[in-house]
Motif scaffolding. Structure first.
Motif, PDB file in Angstrom:
ATOM      1  N   TYR A  93      23.779   3.077   3.431  1.00 32.76           N
ATOM      2  CA  TYR A  93      22.875   4.220   3.321  1.00 32.76           C
ATOM      3  C   TYR A  93      21.439   3.746   3.112  1.00 32.76           C
ATOM      4  CZ  TYR A  93      27.135   6.875   2.609  1.00 32.76           C
ATOM      5  OH  TYR A  93      28.375   7.431   2.776  1.00 32.76           O
ATOM      6  N   MET A  94      20.537   4.588   3.539  1.00 34.03           N
ATOM      7  CA  MET A  94      19.112   4.338   3.311  1.00 34.03           C
ATOM      8  C   MET A  94      18.489   5.647   2.852  1.00 34.03           C
ATOM      9  SD  MET A  94      16.065   2.995   5.836  1.00 34.03           S
ATOM     10  CE  MET A  94      16.331   4.228   7.079  1.00 34.03           C
ATOM     11  N   GLN A  95      17.714   5.560   1.785  1.00 36.01           N
ATOM     12  CA  GLN A  95      16.944   6.713   1.309  1.00 36.01           C
ATOM     13  C   GLN A  95      15.476   6.329   1.375  1.00 36.01           C
ATOM     14  OE1 GLN A  95      17.438   7.782  -2.793  1.00 36.01           O
ATOM     15  NE2 GLN A  95      16.248   9.652  -2.571  1.00 36.01           N
ATOM     16  N   VAL A  96      14.682   7.152   2.041  1.00 36.37           N
ATOM     17  CA  VAL A  96      13.269   6.866   2.239  1.00 36.37           C
ATOM     18  C   VAL A  96      12.459   8.105   1.899  1.00 36.37           C
ATOM     19  CG1 VAL A  96      11.505   6.194   3.911  1.00 36.37           C
ATOM     20  CG2 VAL A  96      13.785   5.250   4.102  1.00 36.37           C
ATOM     21  N   SER A  97      11.473   7.940   1.035  1.00 34.90           N
ATOM     22  CA  SER A  97      10.495   9.000   0.771  1.00 34.90           C
ATOM     23  C   SER A  97       9.225   8.633   1.518  1.00 34.90           C
ATOM     24  CB  SER A  97      10.212   9.125  -0.727  1.00 34.90           C
ATOM     25  OG  SER A  97      11.375   9.527  -1.403  1.00 34.90           O
ATOM     26  N   VAL A  98       8.723   9.541   2.309  1.00 38.19           N
ATOM     27  CA  VAL A  98       7.561   9.287   3.155  1.00 38.19           C
ATOM     28  C   VAL A  98       6.443  10.240   2.750  1.00 38.19           C
ATOM     29  CG1 VAL A  98       6.688   9.279   5.527  1.00 38.19           C
ATOM     30  CG2 VAL A  98       9.040   8.566   5.062  1.00 38.19           C
ATOM     31  N   THR A  99       5.234   9.697   2.684  1.00 35.37           N
ATOM     32  CA  THR A  99       4.037  10.496   2.434  1.00 35.37           C
ATOM     33  C   THR A  99       3.070  10.257   3.584  1.00 35.37           C
ATOM     34  OG1 THR A  99       4.305  10.357   0.041  1.00 35.37           O
ATOM     35  CG2 THR A  99       2.115  10.900   0.846  1.00 35.37           C
ATOM     36  N   LEU A 100       2.527  11.334   4.126  1.00 32.88           N
ATOM     37  CA  LEU A 100       1.578  11.244   5.224  1.00 32.88           C
ATOM     38  C   LEU A 100       0.153  11.255   4.676  1.00 32.88           C
ATOM     39  CD1 LEU A 100       3.216  13.856   7.617  1.00 32.88           C
ATOM     40  CD2 LEU A 100       3.606  11.380   7.530  1.00 32.88           C
ATOM     41  N   MET A 101      -0.689  10.372   5.224  1.00 30.54           N
ATOM     42  CA  MET A 101      -2.087  10.320   4.802  1.00 30.54           C
ATOM     43  C   MET A 101      -2.966  10.782   5.957  1.00 30.54           C
ATOM     44  SD  MET A 101      -4.467   7.174   3.544  1.00 30.54           S
ATOM     45  CE  MET A 101      -5.304   6.844   5.078  1.00 30.54           C
ATOM     46  N   GLY A 102      -3.748  11.814   5.675  1.00 31.54           N
ATOM     47  CA  GLY A 102      -4.678  12.342   6.665  1.00 31.54           C
ATOM     48  C   GLY A 102      -6.014  12.639   6.011  1.00 31.54           C
ATOM     49  N   ARG A 103      -6.938  13.153   6.769  1.00 35.59           N
ATOM     50  CA  ARG A 103      -8.270  13.462   6.233  1.00 35.59           C
ATOM     51  C   ARG A 103      -8.652  14.926   6.435  1.00 35.59           C
ATOM     52  NH1 ARG A 103     -10.098   8.952   3.643  1.00 35.59           N
ATOM     53  NH2 ARG A 103      -9.342   7.093   4.653  1.00 35.59           N
ATOM     54  N   ASP A 104      -7.838  15.685   7.174  1.00 36.30           N
ATOM     55  CA  ASP A 104      -8.167  17.067   7.489  1.00 36.30           C
ATOM     56  C   ASP A 104      -7.036  17.973   6.978  1.00 36.30           C
ATOM     57  OD1 ASP A 104      -9.099  19.426   8.545  1.00 36.30           O
ATOM     58  OD2 ASP A 104      -8.729  18.884  10.645  1.00 36.30           O
ATOM     59  N   GLN A 105      -7.321  18.745   5.939  1.00 34.36           N
ATOM     60  CA  GLN A 105      -6.298  19.601   5.330  1.00 34.36           C
ATOM     61  C   GLN A 105      -5.815  20.667   6.298  1.00 34.36           C
ATOM     62  OE1 GLN A 105      -4.876  19.231   2.127  1.00 34.36           O
ATOM     63  NE2 GLN A 105      -3.441  20.659   3.034  1.00 34.36           N
ATOM     64  N   ALA A 106      -6.701  21.212   7.107  1.00 29.17           N
ATOM     65  CA  ALA A 106      -6.298  22.244   8.065  1.00 29.17           C
ATOM     66  C   ALA A 106      -5.321  21.676   9.092  1.00 29.17           C
ATOM     67  CB  ALA A 106      -7.529  22.824   8.765  1.00 29.17           C
ATOM     68  N   ALA A 107      -5.559  20.454   9.537  1.00 33.52           N
ATOM     69  CA  ALA A 107      -4.665  19.826  10.511  1.00 33.52           C
ATOM     70  C   ALA A 107      -3.306  19.528   9.878  1.00 33.52           C
ATOM     71  CB  ALA A 107      -5.281  18.550  11.065  1.00 33.52           C
ATOM     72  N   LEU A 108      -3.305  19.080   8.621  1.00 29.72           N
ATOM     73  CA  LEU A 108      -2.034  18.833   7.933  1.00 29.72           C
ATOM     74  C   LEU A 108      -1.259  20.131   7.740  1.00 29.72           C
ATOM     75  CD1 LEU A 108      -3.044  16.149   5.270  1.00 29.72           C
ATOM     76  CD2 LEU A 108      -1.462  15.848   7.171  1.00 29.72           C
ATOM     77  N   ASP A 109      -1.959  21.193   7.428  1.00 28.44           N
ATOM     78  CA  ASP A 109      -1.292  22.496   7.291  1.00 28.44           C
ATOM     79  C   ASP A 109      -0.723  22.959   8.628  1.00 28.44           C
ATOM     80  OD1 ASP A 109      -1.879  22.545   4.602  1.00 28.44           O
ATOM     81  OD2 ASP A 109      -3.671  23.788   4.823  1.00 28.44           O
ATOM     82  N   ALA A 110      -1.442  22.709   9.711  1.00 29.15           N
ATOM     83  CA  ALA A 110      -0.956  23.080  11.038  1.00 29.15           C
ATOM     84  C   ALA A 110       0.275  22.248  11.411  1.00 29.15           C
ATOM     85  CB  ALA A 110      -2.059  22.895  12.072  1.00 29.15           C
ATOM     86  N   LEU A 111       0.325  21.008  10.939  1.00 31.11           N
ATOM     87  CA  LEU A 111       1.476  20.146  11.215  1.00 31.11           C
ATOM     88  C   LEU A 111       2.719  20.641  10.474  1.00 31.11           C
ATOM     89  CD1 LEU A 111       2.308  17.545  12.716  1.00 31.11           C
ATOM     90  CD2 LEU A 111       1.797  16.291  10.613  1.00 31.11           C
ATOM     91  N   LYS A 112       2.523  21.304   9.343  1.00 34.60           N
ATOM     92  CA  LYS A 112       3.667  21.829   8.571  1.00 34.60           C
ATOM     93  C   LYS A 112       4.464  22.862   9.368  1.00 34.60           C
ATOM     94  CE  LYS A 112       1.724  21.207   3.960  1.00 34.60           C
ATOM     95  NZ  LYS A 112       1.246  21.887   2.751  1.00 34.60           N
ATOM     96  N   VAL A 113       3.810  23.540  10.285  1.00 33.33           N
ATOM     97  CA  VAL A 113       4.503  24.519  11.129  1.00 33.33           C
ATOM     98  C   VAL A 113       5.580  23.823  11.959  1.00 33.33           C
ATOM     99  CG1 VAL A 113       4.180  26.131  13.061  1.00 33.33           C
ATOM    100  CG2 VAL A 113       2.505  26.042  11.206  1.00 33.33           C
TER     101      VAL A 113
END
Length: 175
Positions: A93-113
């Motif tokens: 098994y593998m467990q991985v927690s991933v965090t995305l780093m960006g600079r534009d909050q609106a673009a990150l919110d759009a990616l959540k869709v």
């Protein structure tokens, strides 16, 4: 009962008691050292600040002309990814927690869709990895870069821009 003390002879002119002369000499040397240290620190500070002010005037124009980089925004992908492998006849098994780093909050919110598609792509990517390779630092870094490329590709396809700069591991467990 009065004490009889012989009067001390008057000091000779030009001769000072030995204790007071040494004390004045020590004080004079200490004051001179403190003055010398203060002058050297002051001169150094003056010369360094004079040199810095000349550089500030020259470098102020290019810094003002350069675009201001926005602060990094971190978006964790929760819950953590858990995938299984069949490695040499054993279940792994593998467990991985991933965090995305960006600079534009609106673009990150759009990616959540598009999070279901993003999570699907990442689960498929994680489960296709070689278990033995993931145990090495080079394998982990290669996987991190593949995750970054996968998310950027999805962002480019769906939103017209890469959205993130990189994906980061905040937890990585192999069992």
């Amino acid at each position: 009962m009065a004490k009889n003390q012989a009067p001390s002879p008057p000091p000779e002119p030009g001769v000072k008691p030995a204790g007071k002369g040494k004390l004045k000499l020590i004080l004079l040397v200490v004051v001179a050292l403190l003055l010398a240290i203060g002058l050297s620190v002051g001169a150094t500070w003056f010369l360094l600040s004079k040199g810095d002010s000349g550089q500030d005037e020259e470098s102020a124009a290019p810094v003002a002309a350069a675009p201001v980089r926005q602060a990094a925004i971190y978006e964790p992908l929760v819950p953590a990814f858990v995938v299984n492998f069949n490695h040499q006849g054993r279940q792994r098994y593998m467990q991985v927690s991933v965090t995305l780093m960006g600079r534009d909050q609106a673009a990150l919110d759009a990616l959540k869709v598009h999070m279901p598609l993003l999570r699907n792509n990442l689960v498929m990517l994680l489960s296709s990895q070689d278990f033995a390779l993931l145990g090495t630092p080079a394998g982990m870094e290669m996987l991190r870069q593949q995750i970054t490329a996968s998310v950027q590709e999805l962002g480019q396809k769906e939103l017209g821009k890469p959205v993130i700069e990189q994906a980061l591991f905040t937890n990585f467990v192999l069992q």
